[in-house]
Design a protein around this motif. Structure first.
Motif, mmCIF file in Angstrom:
data_model
loop_
_atom_site.group_PDB
_atom_site.id
_atom_site.type_symbol
_atom_site.label_atom_id
_atom_site.label_comp_id
_atom_site.label_asym_id
_atom_site.label_seq_id
_atom_site.Cartn_x
_atom_site.Cartn_y
_atom_site.Cartn_z
ATOM 1 N N ASP A 213 41.464 12.980 29.274
ATOM 2 C CA ASP A 213 42.602 13.855 29.588
ATOM 3 C C ASP A 213 43.385 14.166 28.317
ATOM 4 O OD1 ASP A 213 44.594 11.756 29.051
ATOM 5 O OD2 ASP A 213 43.591 10.775 30.725
ATOM 6 N N LYS A 214 44.561 14.780 28.487
ATOM 7 C CA LYS A 214 45.338 15.254 27.338
ATOM 8 C C LYS A 214 45.843 14.129 26.442
ATOM 9 C CE LYS A 214 49.369 17.782 27.091
ATOM 10 N NZ LYS A 214 50.275 18.877 27.504
ATOM 11 N N ASP A 215 45.804 12.880 26.874
ATOM 12 C CA ASP A 215 46.181 11.789 25.981
ATOM 13 C C ASP A 215 45.304 11.769 24.717
ATOM 14 O OD1 ASP A 215 48.464 10.765 27.090
ATOM 15 O OD2 ASP A 215 47.491 9.070 28.106
ATOM 16 N N ARG A 216 44.080 12.287 24.812
ATOM 17 C CA ARG A 216 43.237 12.335 23.603
ATOM 18 C C ARG A 216 43.866 13.254 22.557
ATOM 19 N NH1 ARG A 216 38.919 9.407 24.707
ATOM 20 N NH2 ARG A 216 38.315 9.590 22.536
ATOM 21 N N PHE A 217 44.555 14.296 23.031
ATOM 22 C CA PHE A 217 45.282 15.205 22.132
ATOM 23 C C PHE A 217 46.593 14.553 21.670
ATOM 24 C CE2 PHE A 217 48.663 18.513 21.981
ATOM 25 C CZ PHE A 217 48.209 19.291 20.935
ATOM 26 N N ARG A 218 47.368 14.020 22.633
ATOM 27 C CA ARG A 218 48.652 13.395 22.284
ATOM 28 C C ARG A 218 48.469 12.281 21.260
ATOM 29 N NH1 ARG A 218 49.090 13.128 28.051
ATOM 30 N NH2 ARG A 218 50.426 14.785 28.866
ATOM 31 N N GLN A 219 47.403 11.501 21.428
ATOM 32 C CA GLN A 219 47.217 10.300 20.604
ATOM 33 C C GLN A 219 46.172 10.482 19.507
ATOM 34 O OE1 GLN A 219 46.266 7.351 23.615
ATOM 35 N NE2 GLN A 219 48.200 7.655 24.701
ATOM 36 N N ASP A 220 45.735 11.728 19.284
ATOM 37 C CA ASP A 220 44.737 12.026 18.239
ATOM 38 C C ASP A 220 43.494 11.146 18.350
ATOM 39 O OD1 ASP A 220 46.186 14.103 16.903
ATOM 40 O OD2 ASP A 220 47.504 12.558 16.061
ATOM 41 N N LEU A 221 42.956 11.060 19.561
ATOM 42 C CA LEU A 221 41.793 10.185 19.763
ATOM 43 C C LEU A 221 40.471 10.892 19.458
ATOM 44 C CD1 LEU A 221 42.887 8.432 23.105
ATOM 45 C CD2 LEU A 221 43.071 7.561 20.767
ATOM 46 N N GLY A 222 40.512 12.215 19.263
ATOM 47 C CA GLY A 222 39.272 12.960 19.001
ATOM 48 C C GLY A 222 38.476 13.200 20.273
ATOM 49 N N GLY A 223 37.463 14.037 20.140
ATOM 50 C CA GLY A 223 36.581 14.297 21.282
ATOM 51 C C GLY A 223 37.272 14.954 22.457
ATOM 52 N N ILE A 224 38.328 15.717 22.188
ATOM 53 C CA ILE A 224 39.123 16.279 23.277
ATOM 54 C C ILE A 224 38.348 17.337 24.072
ATOM 55 C CG2 ILE A 224 40.339 17.796 21.604
ATOM 56 C CD1 ILE A 224 41.989 16.423 24.703
ATOM 57 N N GLU A 225 37.670 18.235 23.358
ATOM 58 C CA GLU A 225 36.921 19.285 24.079
ATOM 59 C C GLU A 225 35.844 18.657 24.963
ATOM 60 O OE1 GLU A 225 37.640 19.692 20.791
ATOM 61 O OE2 GLU A 225 38.747 21.594 20.693
ATOM 62 N N ASP A 226 35.160 17.650 24.415
ATOM 63 C CA ASP A 226 34.100 16.981 25.185
ATOM 64 C C ASP A 226 34.671 16.299 26.427
ATOM 65 O OD1 ASP A 226 32.283 17.793 23.321
ATOM 66 O OD2 ASP A 226 32.075 15.835 22.340
ATOM 67 N N ALA A 227 35.850 15.723 26.289
ATOM 68 C CA ALA A 227 36.460 15.026 27.435
ATOM 69 C C ALA A 227 36.781 16.025 28.557
ATOM 70 C CB ALA A 227 37.726 14.297 26.994
ATOM 71 N N TYR A 228 37.348 17.174 28.182
ATOM 72 C CA TYR A 228 37.656 18.193 29.193
ATOM 73 C C TYR A 228 36.361 18.693 29.841
ATOM 74 C CZ TYR A 228 42.700 18.672 28.390
ATOM 75 O OH TYR A 228 44.061 18.443 28.354
ATOM 76 N N ALA A 229 35.328 18.939 29.028
ATOM 77 C CA ALA A 229 34.048 19.427 29.554
ATOM 78 C C ALA A 229 33.431 18.395 30.496
ATOM 79 C CB ALA A 229 33.093 19.756 28.406
ATOM 80 N N GLU A 230 33.576 17.124 30.136
ATOM 81 C CA GLU A 230 33.033 16.045 30.968
ATOM 82 C C GLU A 230 33.741 15.999 32.327
ATOM 83 O OE1 GLU A 230 30.491 14.204 30.771
ATOM 84 O OE2 GLU A 230 30.937 12.727 32.339
ATOM 85 N N MET A 231 35.053 16.173 32.313
ATOM 86 C CA MET A 231 35.786 16.190 33.592
ATOM 87 C C MET A 231 35.343 17.368 34.460
ATOM 88 S SD MET A 231 37.548 13.548 34.078
ATOM 89 C CE MET A 231 38.079 14.160 35.663
ATOM 90 N N LEU A 232 35.147 18.524 33.828
ATOM 91 C CA LEU A 232 34.694 19.686 34.602
ATOM 92 C C LEU A 232 33.306 19.421 35.188
ATOM 93 C CD1 LEU A 232 34.949 22.529 35.657
ATOM 94 C CD2 LEU A 232 34.106 23.390 33.454
ATOM 95 N N ARG A 233 32.418 18.851 34.378
ATOM 96 C CA ARG A 233 31.056 18.566 34.846
ATOM 97 C C ARG A 233 31.111 17.665 36.081
ATOM 98 N NH1 ARG A 233 27.335 15.138 34.827
ATOM 99 N NH2 ARG A 233 28.498 13.514 33.729
ATOM 100 N N ARG A 234 31.941 16.627 36.016
ATOM 101 C CA ARG A 234 32.003 15.690 37.155
ATOM 102 C C ARG A 234 32.586 16.358 38.392
ATOM 103 N NH1 ARG A 234 32.554 9.459 35.135
ATOM 104 N NH2 ARG A 234 31.788 9.827 33.037
ATOM 105 N N VAL A 235 33.647 17.143 38.200
ATOM 106 C CA VAL A 235 34.264 17.809 39.362
ATOM 107 C C VAL A 235 33.260 18.780 39.987
ATOM 108 C CG1 VAL A 235 36.047 19.475 40.050
ATOM 109 C CG2 VAL A 235 36.655 17.515 38.602
ATOM 110 N N GLN A 236 32.534 19.510 39.141
ATOM 111 C CA GLN A 236 31.597 20.491 39.681
ATOM 112 C C GLN A 236 30.396 19.831 40.346
ATOM 113 O OE1 GLN A 236 31.197 23.338 36.453
ATOM 114 N NE2 GLN A 236 32.731 24.667 37.409
ATOM 115 N N SER A 237 30.071 18.609 39.934
ATOM 116 C CA SER A 237 28.961 17.900 40.565
ATOM 117 C C SER A 237 29.304 17.523 42.003
ATOM 118 C CB SER A 237 28.609 16.637 39.769
ATOM 119 O OG SER A 237 29.576 15.626 40.007
ATOM 120 N N ALA A 238 30.604 17.527 42.312
ATOM 121 C CA ALA A 238 31.045 17.084 43.643
ATOM 122 C C ALA A 238 31.465 18.237 44.536
ATOM 123 C CB ALA A 238 32.213 16.112 43.496
#
Ligand SMILES: Nc1ncnc2c1ncn2[C@@H]1O[C@H](COP(=O)(O)OP(=O)(O)OP(=O)(O)O)[C@@H](O)[C@H]1O
Ligand SMILES: [Mg+2]
Length: 239
Positions: A213-238
């Motif tokens: 989620d957006k904490d990756r942006f708030r906390q500079d954790l990197g991989g932000i685009e991938d995290a959003y894409a991963e959430m979309l993939r999981r939601v769409q799988s359901a």
């Protein structure tokens, strides 16, 4: 849908709102712009608008199917959502299942602490004041909501939490907390408005605790685009 999109009337941090040929409908355009800490931090997350719209649409359809009324009408394309025009209730409604974010800071409680039962909080939607926490009593006293409305907001937020918690758990995601906005139709009916997305929720992967989620942006954790894409993939799988 033969709806004409007219002029923009609100430029927000994450979305732009447009009038349409139907005065009861608006279009929300989902941008890639990201801000945090009341705009002190800002940037772009490539593809975020597309992900947030797709996730919001899927979740609003799920909620509608369970009897929760939302402002969703339709989508025009992957960044534009048609919604019922509402008068936004100037309270952000936050539901927490585990301690994180400002709750952890405010009370000096470790992030991740499991709460014995969900907590609902109201925040005054006012950027100039930094969206302060507000009690239902104060919100009623200063005319932001009626006693009945504060009760309805609380009840609806808890209902949304139960539906979404179960939905995400089946995707191996724990719903830590989230923010909702509600609006009123001219007849006073409350609708769930705005968005529900990785911008407005905390999602932790079950087992690893990985933040998606957006904490990756708030906390500079990197991989932000991938995290959003991963959430979309999981939601769409359901859905
Ligand atoms: N159906 C609706 N009708 C009218 N306004 C809406 C509707 N749904 C959402 N909004 C409002 O549209 C705006 C969406 O833009 P965005 O999320 O970018 O705002 P923001 O910059 O975060 O500002 P805010 O602090 O008001 O949320 C918000 O102000 C939100 O309250
Ligand atoms: Mg917003």
């Amino acid at each position: 849908m033969s709806l004409q999109v007219l002029d923009s009337f609100y430029e927000g941090k994450a979305k732009t709102l447009f009038n349409t040929s139907d005065p009861t409908l608006i279009v929300q355009y989902f941008k890639d712009d990201a801000t945090a800490f009341n705009r002190q931090k800002f940037g772009q997350i490539a593809g975020k608008g597309v992900v947030n719209l797709a996730i919001t649409k899927a979740l609003y359809k799920l909620l509608e199917s369970k009897g929760v009324k939302t402002h969703l009408v339709d989508t025009l394309d992957e960044r534009r959502m048609v919604s019922r025009r509402v008068e936004i209730v100037p309270l952000e409604v936050v539901v927490r299942n585990r301690v994180a974010g400002t709750f952890a800071k405010r009370y000096a409680v470790p992030e991740g602490t499991v709460l014995p039962a969900p907590i609902v909080e109201f925040f005054l939607k006012k950027d100039e004041l930094g969206d302060p926490l507000i009690t239902a009593e104060a919100a009623i006293a200063i005319g932001l909501a009626t006693p009945q409305e504060t009760q309805d907001l609380d009840r609806l937020a808890r209902q949304v939490n139960e539906i979404l918690k179960a939905f995400f758990l089946a995707l191996n995601i724990e719903l830590i907390d989230f923010k909702l906005e509600f609006g009123k139709l001219p007849d006073g009916t409350l609708l769930l408005a705005d968005e529900i997305s990785p911008d407005s929720c905390r999602f932790w992967e079950v087992g690893t605790g990985k933040k998606l989620d957006k904490d990756r942006f708030r906390q500079d954790l990197g991989g932000i685009e991938d995290a959003y894409a991963e959430m979309l993939r999981r939601v769409q799988s359901a859905t």
